[in-house]
Design an enzyme around this catalytic site. Sequence first.
Site, mmCIF file in Angstrom:
data_model
loop_
_atom_site.group_PDB
_atom_site.id
_atom_site.type_symbol
_atom_site.label_atom_id
_atom_site.label_comp_id
_atom_site.label_asym_id
_atom_site.label_seq_id
_atom_site.Cartn_x
_atom_site.Cartn_y
_atom_site.Cartn_z
ATOM 1 N N HIS A 86 -47.446 0.675 90.172
ATOM 2 C CA HIS A 86 -46.566 1.837 90.234
ATOM 3 C C HIS A 86 -46.994 2.715 91.391
ATOM 4 O O HIS A 86 -48.192 2.843 91.672
ATOM 5 C CB HIS A 86 -46.654 2.626 88.922
ATOM 6 C CG HIS A 86 -46.222 4.057 89.032
ATOM 7 N ND1 HIS A 86 -47.126 5.097 89.142
ATOM 8 C CD2 HIS A 86 -44.991 4.616 89.062
ATOM 9 C CE1 HIS A 86 -46.464 6.239 89.231
ATOM 10 N NE2 HIS A 86 -45.171 5.986 89.190
ATOM 11 N N GLY A 110 -31.128 16.418 83.788
ATOM 12 C CA GLY A 110 -29.825 15.778 83.880
ATOM 13 C C GLY A 110 -29.772 14.693 84.928
ATOM 14 O O GLY A 110 -28.709 14.428 85.502
ATOM 15 N N ARG A 119 -30.149 10.767 86.554
ATOM 16 C CA ARG A 119 -29.422 9.530 86.246
ATOM 17 C C ARG A 119 -30.303 8.624 85.389
ATOM 18 O O ARG A 119 -31.320 8.108 85.847
ATOM 19 C CB ARG A 119 -29.032 8.837 87.551
ATOM 20 C CG ARG A 119 -28.164 7.600 87.367
ATOM 21 C CD ARG A 119 -27.673 7.140 88.730
ATOM 22 N NE ARG A 119 -26.769 6.026 88.609
ATOM 23 C CZ ARG A 119 -27.135 4.751 88.715
ATOM 24 N NH1 ARG A 119 -28.399 4.446 88.924
ATOM 25 N NH2 ARG A 119 -26.238 3.786 88.628
#
Length: 303
Positions: A107, A259, A261
């Site tokens: 990652h 909010g 995606r």
Amino acid sequence: MSIDIEAVRNYLITLQDQICQQVELCDQKQKFLIDDWQRDSGGGGRTRVLTDGAVFEQAGVNFSEVFGDNLPGSATAHRPELAGRNFRAMGVSLVLHPHNPYVPTSHANVRFFIAEKPGAEPVWWFGGGFDLTPFYGNREDCKHWHQTAQQACQPFGDDLYAKYKAWCDDYFFLKHRNEPRGIGGLFFDDLNSPDFEHAFEFMQSVGDHYLPAYLPIVERRKDTEYGQRERDFQLYRRGRYVEFNLVYDRGTLFGLQSGGRTESILMSLPPVVNWKYNYQPEAGTAEAELYEVFLKPKDWINE
């Protein structure tokens, strides 16, 4: 030097391009699906996902840039002075899940954040890092990973690698399991000193050292033979990745609360995962060695 937001944006977009190109060259089978998207309340991004490759079962490399008038609770909980400011956040975040259990999952993330309001100085910082999550430990790989992390930090101060390694060990820790997610790497946040130029250069160094840290490990391990036992253990250990990302990861929480995606935020999750009740590795096995040796914070460079 003034705050050059466009320079940061251009670097991040270029970094995404470079990483995707190199991952495709390594995989040799699949290409990244490119998914551009817009956020209704401001901003958008470019999600790239490679699935069912020769080397990578799933690889997601996401660029996002979001705006807003108010920050979500995950951002203001530790920084109450940010309440009431508009914000702009941008970054590249990626997770590569290999097919072969002898290739670690990796990652990386580099990001920039700025919050402003009239009549006040802007609040800004850089953050990011990279970390490695092996299923079967290998000392050579761990040493290479951490040596490259040290090289990323070295031009900016002799103490930074040790500081950001310790922060990574502390951050990527599953408290409910009392174990780290992997062997760590680097983690830094709230970096805004001594000035914008210096902090930006450090963020770039971290971003630029991710591929040199990871791809040599992939090349060494991707053709190692494995069977169902190793695959089953890989799928079980992937569950730890899911648990961390959904319970603790600040980037995931920020994205969902602001909010963002959902498909892009959750692209970090592995495509296939198993949980087993009260699993205990058999003593003396490579699976037990992961817990006993590799999931313990170490000075890997001098190990």
